[in-house]
Design an enzyme around this catalytic site. Structure first.
Site, PDB file in Angstrom:
ATOM      1  N   THR A 133       0.816  -1.208   0.000  1.00  0.00           N
ATOM      2  CA  THR A 133       0.000   0.000   0.000  1.00  0.00           C
ATOM      3  C   THR A 133       0.852   1.261   0.000  1.00  0.00           C
ATOM      4  OG1 THR A 133      -1.557   1.281   1.374  1.00  0.00           O
ATOM      5  CG2 THR A 133      -0.110  -0.221   2.518  1.00  0.00           C
ATOM      6  N   TYR A 176      -2.251  -0.050  10.780  1.00  0.00           N
ATOM      7  CA  TYR A 176      -2.358  -0.605   9.431  1.00  0.00           C
ATOM      8  C   TYR A 176      -1.097  -0.325   8.613  1.00  0.00           C
ATOM      9  CZ  TYR A 176      -3.814  -1.050   4.553  1.00  0.00           C
ATOM     10  OH  TYR A 176      -3.881  -1.391   3.221  1.00  0.00           O
TER      11      TYR A 176
END
Length: 359
Positions: A133, A176
């Site tokens: 990501t 995250y």
């Protein structure tokens, strides 16, 4: 293509294969004649529809294991029988990671390590492509941005012209960001330390068919779903945040190219997004949705969320040059196609939405 040919005849494993990106990768693989093993916990609401769609479309090409990447034995059994692995399974929401950081760690880090070690000890060179990501780069707080109409733009002319490149220092924010970043680094180190044919794709915002968008993840589809249902949409921050959105078809092209050229790109991480040509602010997207639906969305605002970047545009020059990827689909055309699909999927309208897309 010597890497993928090594284990011909075995299924390609797609962890998280019932999810948005995973199901589209599985679809492409099966369409190209590969047997596909979908490994998924089916924990995200609605993904069963993606699995049913794959089975109906491709029949025996699709096999399925209801499994969780936290189950080491189940992961190892699936991985060691694979021709290659697309590791898409993950806890995907920043908001969830802030509520349950241990679970976020267990899925994203420990689950990835289960997979990597199964591949390491398999005795065979099984390629793995990992979905990372743009959050590994943090909030980009050191960059200076200026507000131009309804979007943030970087002052640095190089960043403005090309976006954020792979040389950008890693700076994990939120649990995250930490868990995906740690897994990202484990994949790269297993390539380095154990000669595992592995590569990393650091994604910006991907959108398209089969996306079950929610407020926490999959925001392009989420905005469209809310607007099509005439429901309010909440923008966190001022709505001038900029993202480079990429159609799922282009994302799958990239993932397939990484696998097919894994011998050349093993040990590398690539940024993947729509690039500067597909950089759009949330407010710009709202205007486009208004054109598509014929009515202004009911937009509301709330405080900024943790780790949110005012701007992220991927510098895609490396992945496009290295893998020979074509030009990405324009965001207006792609978002219009997604609106058509969502409307049809949910029985909201009978006729496709039409928009005159600027040349």
């Amino acid at each position: 293509m010597s890497g993928p040919a090594l284990l011909r005849g075995r299924p390609v494993l797609v962890t998280g294969g019932a999810g948005f990106i995973g199901s589209n990768i599985a679809d492409r693989l099966a369409a190209e004649g590969h047997d596909v093993h979908v490994f998924d916990a089916l924990s995200r609401p609605g993904v069963e529809r993606n699995l049913d769609w794959l089975k109906q479309k491709h029949g025996r090409r699709i096999s399925f294991t209801l499994g969780d990447v936290r189950d080491e034995d189940s992961v190892a059994a699936a991985a060691t029988e694979a021709e290659a692995v697309f590791h898409m399974a993950a806890q995907v929401a920043v908001t969830t990671s802030l509520v349950t950081p241990r679970e976020d760690f267990d899925i994203n880090v420990r689950g990835t390590l289960h997979l990597l070690d199964a591949l390491r000890t398999s005795g065979r060179r099984i390629p793995v492509v990992f979905a990372s990501t743009n959050k590994v780069y943090g909030d980009l707080a050191d960059l200076v941005f200026k507000l131009e109409e309804d979007r943030y733009e970087p002052v640095d002319p190089e960043v403005r012209a090309h976006g954020i490149g792979e040389a950008r220092p890693l700076d994990f924010h939120t649990p995250y960001g930490c868990s995906k970043g740690a897994a990202d680094q484990y994949v790269l180190d297993y390539a380095r330390s154990f000669a595992l044919p592995a590569a990393v794709v650091r994604m910006s915002c991907i959108y398209g068919q089969r996306q079950m968008g929610t407020e926490d993840q999959g925001w392009v589809a989420h905005f469209l779903i809310r607007a099509l249902n005439d429901q309010p949409i909440t923008l966190y921050g001022d709505g001038c945040q900029v993202r480079d959105i990429l159609d799922i078809g282009d994302a799958v092209d990239a993932y397939m190219a990484v696998w097919k050229q894994i011998d050349r790109v093993a040990g590398r991480a690539f940024n993947l997004g729509g690039g500067p040509a597909n950089a759009v602010s949330l407010r710009q997207l709202m205007r486009h949705i208004a054109e598509l639906t014929g009515r202004e969305p009911d937009v509301r605002y709330d405080d900024w969320r943790a780790g949110d970047q005012r701007y992220f545009v991927a510098d895609t020059r490396a992945i496009r040059a290295e893998l020979g990827l074509g030009r990405a689909r324009g965001w207006r055309e792609g978002v219009t196609a997604l609106a058509d699909w969502l409307a049809s999927e949910r029985g909201l309208v009978r006729d496709p939405i039409r928009l005159k897309v600027p040349a």
